[in-house]
Design a protein around this motif. Structure first.
Motif, PDB file in Angstrom:
ATOM      1  N   SER A  38       0.829  -1.210   0.000  1.00  0.00           N
ATOM      2  CA  SER A  38       0.000   0.000   0.000  1.00  0.00           C
ATOM      3  C   SER A  38       0.860   1.256   0.000  1.00  0.00           C
ATOM      4  CB  SER A  38      -0.908   0.012   1.232  1.00  0.00           C
ATOM      5  OG  SER A  38      -1.718  -1.137   1.255  1.00  0.00           O
ATOM      6  N   LEU A  39       1.940   1.242   0.779  1.00  0.00           N
ATOM      7  CA  LEU A  39       2.810   2.423   0.844  1.00  0.00           C
ATOM      8  C   LEU A  39       3.544   2.627  -0.483  1.00  0.00           C
ATOM      9  CD1 LEU A  39       3.772   4.743   2.648  1.00  0.00           C
ATOM     10  CD2 LEU A  39       5.671   3.290   3.379  1.00  0.00           C
ATOM     11  N   ASN A  41       2.428   1.781  -3.402  1.00  0.00           N
ATOM     12  CA  ASN A  41       1.427   2.353  -4.310  1.00  0.00           C
ATOM     13  C   ASN A  41       1.240   3.847  -4.067  1.00  0.00           C
ATOM     14  OD1 ASN A  41       0.835  -0.013  -5.681  1.00  0.00           O
ATOM     15  ND2 ASN A  41      -0.781  -0.608  -4.258  1.00  0.00           N
ATOM     16  N   LYS A  42       1.174   4.209  -2.787  1.00  0.00           N
ATOM     17  CA  LYS A  42       0.941   5.610  -2.438  1.00  0.00           C
ATOM     18  C   LYS A  42       2.119   6.483  -2.884  1.00  0.00           C
ATOM     19  CE  LYS A  42      -1.859   8.533  -0.677  1.00  0.00           C
ATOM     20  NZ  LYS A  42      -3.231   8.636  -1.185  1.00  0.00           N
ATOM     21  N   ASN A  45       1.802   7.131  -6.454  1.00  0.00           N
ATOM     22  CA  ASN A  45       0.504   7.651  -6.916  1.00  0.00           C
ATOM     23  C   ASN A  45      -0.265   6.646  -7.761  1.00  0.00           C
ATOM     24  OD1 ASN A  45       1.110  10.303  -5.849  1.00  0.00           O
ATOM     25  ND2 ASN A  45       2.464  10.558  -7.611  1.00  0.00           N
ATOM     26  N   LYS A  47      -2.829   2.944  -7.824  1.00  0.00           N
ATOM     27  CA  LYS A  47      -3.751   2.120  -7.057  1.00  0.00           C
ATOM     28  C   LYS A  47      -3.289   0.660  -7.014  1.00  0.00           C
ATOM     29  CE  LYS A  47      -7.841   4.580  -6.251  1.00  0.00           C
ATOM     30  NZ  LYS A  47      -7.049   5.604  -5.579  1.00  0.00           N
ATOM     31  N   THR A 173       3.161   7.486   8.718  1.00  0.00           N
ATOM     32  CA  THR A 173       2.577   7.546   7.372  1.00  0.00           C
ATOM     33  C   THR A 173       1.186   6.915   7.338  1.00  0.00           C
ATOM     34  OG1 THR A 173       3.377   5.379   6.614  1.00  0.00           O
ATOM     35  CG2 THR A 173       4.897   7.241   6.402  1.00  0.00           C
ATOM     36  N   ALA A 175      -1.177   5.192   4.032  1.00  0.00           N
ATOM     37  CA  ALA A 175      -1.457   4.981   2.621  1.00  0.00           C
ATOM     38  C   ALA A 175      -2.901   5.383   2.319  1.00  0.00           C
ATOM     39  CB  ALA A 175      -1.227   3.517   2.249  1.00  0.00           C
ATOM     40  N   ASP A 176      -3.666   5.549   3.376  1.00  0.00           N
ATOM     41  CA  ASP A 176      -5.069   5.922   3.222  1.00  0.00           C
ATOM     42  C   ASP A 176      -5.218   7.422   2.967  1.00  0.00           C
ATOM     43  OD1 ASP A 176      -6.455   3.512   3.487  1.00  0.00           O
ATOM     44  OD2 ASP A 176      -7.918   4.470   4.856  1.00  0.00           O
ATOM     45  N   ASN A 177      -4.669   8.245   3.885  1.00  0.00           N
ATOM     46  CA  ASN A 177      -4.860   9.687   3.711  1.00  0.00           C
ATOM     47  C   ASN A 177      -3.589  10.412   3.273  1.00  0.00           C
ATOM     48  OD1 ASN A 177      -3.266  10.085   5.977  1.00  0.00           O
ATOM     49  ND2 ASN A 177      -4.975  10.374   7.373  1.00  0.00           N
ATOM     50  N   GLY A 178      -2.520   9.651   3.087  1.00  0.00           N
ATOM     51  CA  GLY A 178      -1.305  10.233   2.509  1.00  0.00           C
ATOM     52  C   GLY A 178      -0.415  10.983   3.484  1.00  0.00           C
ATOM     53  N   VAL A 181       3.714  10.989   3.644  1.00  0.00           N
ATOM     54  CA  VAL A 181       4.262  10.433   2.407  1.00  0.00           C
ATOM     55  C   VAL A 181       5.215  11.418   1.715  1.00  0.00           C
ATOM     56  CG1 VAL A 181       3.641   9.591   0.088  1.00  0.00           C
ATOM     57  CG2 VAL A 181       2.378   8.801   2.084  1.00  0.00           C
TER      58      VAL A 181
END
Ligand code: GTP
Ligand code: MG
Length: 196
Positions: A38-39, A41-42, A45, A47, A173, A175-178, A181
């Motif tokens: 997830s991180l 991906n974040k 940028n 999905k 951090t 990965a949900d709300n950034g 990051v």
């Protein structure tokens, strides 16, 4: 560095298959389900660059992503209770061989769940990183799950735990709300400048 220039390269189940070390690498390590994919991906940028799994412990492979002129290296998650002794042995071998190789490791990002004290496996990983003098930082994950009032105390607690092992910095951090990051990106870029 342009994080949008990211593509999956391949998954490697055997250390002998690893690609030549032809560029700097950012390595991501952490227990199963902590949020490595997830991180990644974040940071990029995206999905679905790295597969996010609801069922942990599925991927005992080292996954390489090409991101601009560097590699992101997603290590297989550890600490998944249901793996057999043979699978655990394979994990150990894969990781040890990866770290034995002379590679251009810029920094390792050790992920820890911000909601829980580090597990025994996490502590073992910190010891491993210290023993092998692997430069690393810690990214606390799932920060969106913390109450605002817990944020500062959590960062402080994890600093106290991690710094004695040689950790250079602790980032909170999500990965949900950034959150965190952008700070993490800046730190990674600084590591690259030092390398060049
Ligand atoms: P393995 O590949 O099995 O080792 O797991 P992983 O470390 O790559 O974890 P992954 O990114 O697949 O995420 C595991 C679960 O945690 C998924 O259900 C994600 O949606 C969730 N998750 C990851 N990051 C965050 C976050 O920042 N906030 C919240 N709330 N959930 C997250
Ligand atoms: Mg993953």
């Amino acid at each position: 560095m342009n994080y949008n220039l990211a593509e999956f390269q391949a998954s490697y189940g055997l250390a002998s298959q690893l690609p030549a070390s032809d560029r700097p690498e950012f390595v991501f390590s952490g227990r199963s389900n902590v949020g490595k994919s997830s991180l990644i991906n974040k940071l990029c940028n995206r999905k679905n660059l790295a597969r996010v799994s609801a069922t942990p412990g599925k991927t005992a492979t080292i996954n390489f992503y090409r991101v601009d002129k560097i590699y992101f290296v997603d290590l297989p998650g550890y600490g998944y209770a249901k793996v057999s002794g043979a699978e655990r042995h394979r994990w150990d071998q894969l990781i040890n061989r990866y770290f034995d190789e002379m590679r251009q490791r810029a920094i390792l990002v050790q992920l820890l769940d911000s909601r829980h004290a580090p597990s025994a496996d996490d502590m073992q990983m910190l010891e491993y990183l210290e023993y092998h003098r692997i430069p690393f930082i810690v990214a606390l994950t799932k920060g969106d799950k913390l109450k605002k009032s817990q944020v500062e105390a959590t960062k402080k607690e994890f600093r106290q735990i991690c710094m004695p092992f040689g950790c250079q910095e602790v980032f909170l951090t999500s990965a949900d709300n950034g959150q965190g990051v952008e700070e993490l990106r800046s730190f990674l870029e600084k590591c690259l400048e030092v390398q060049e």
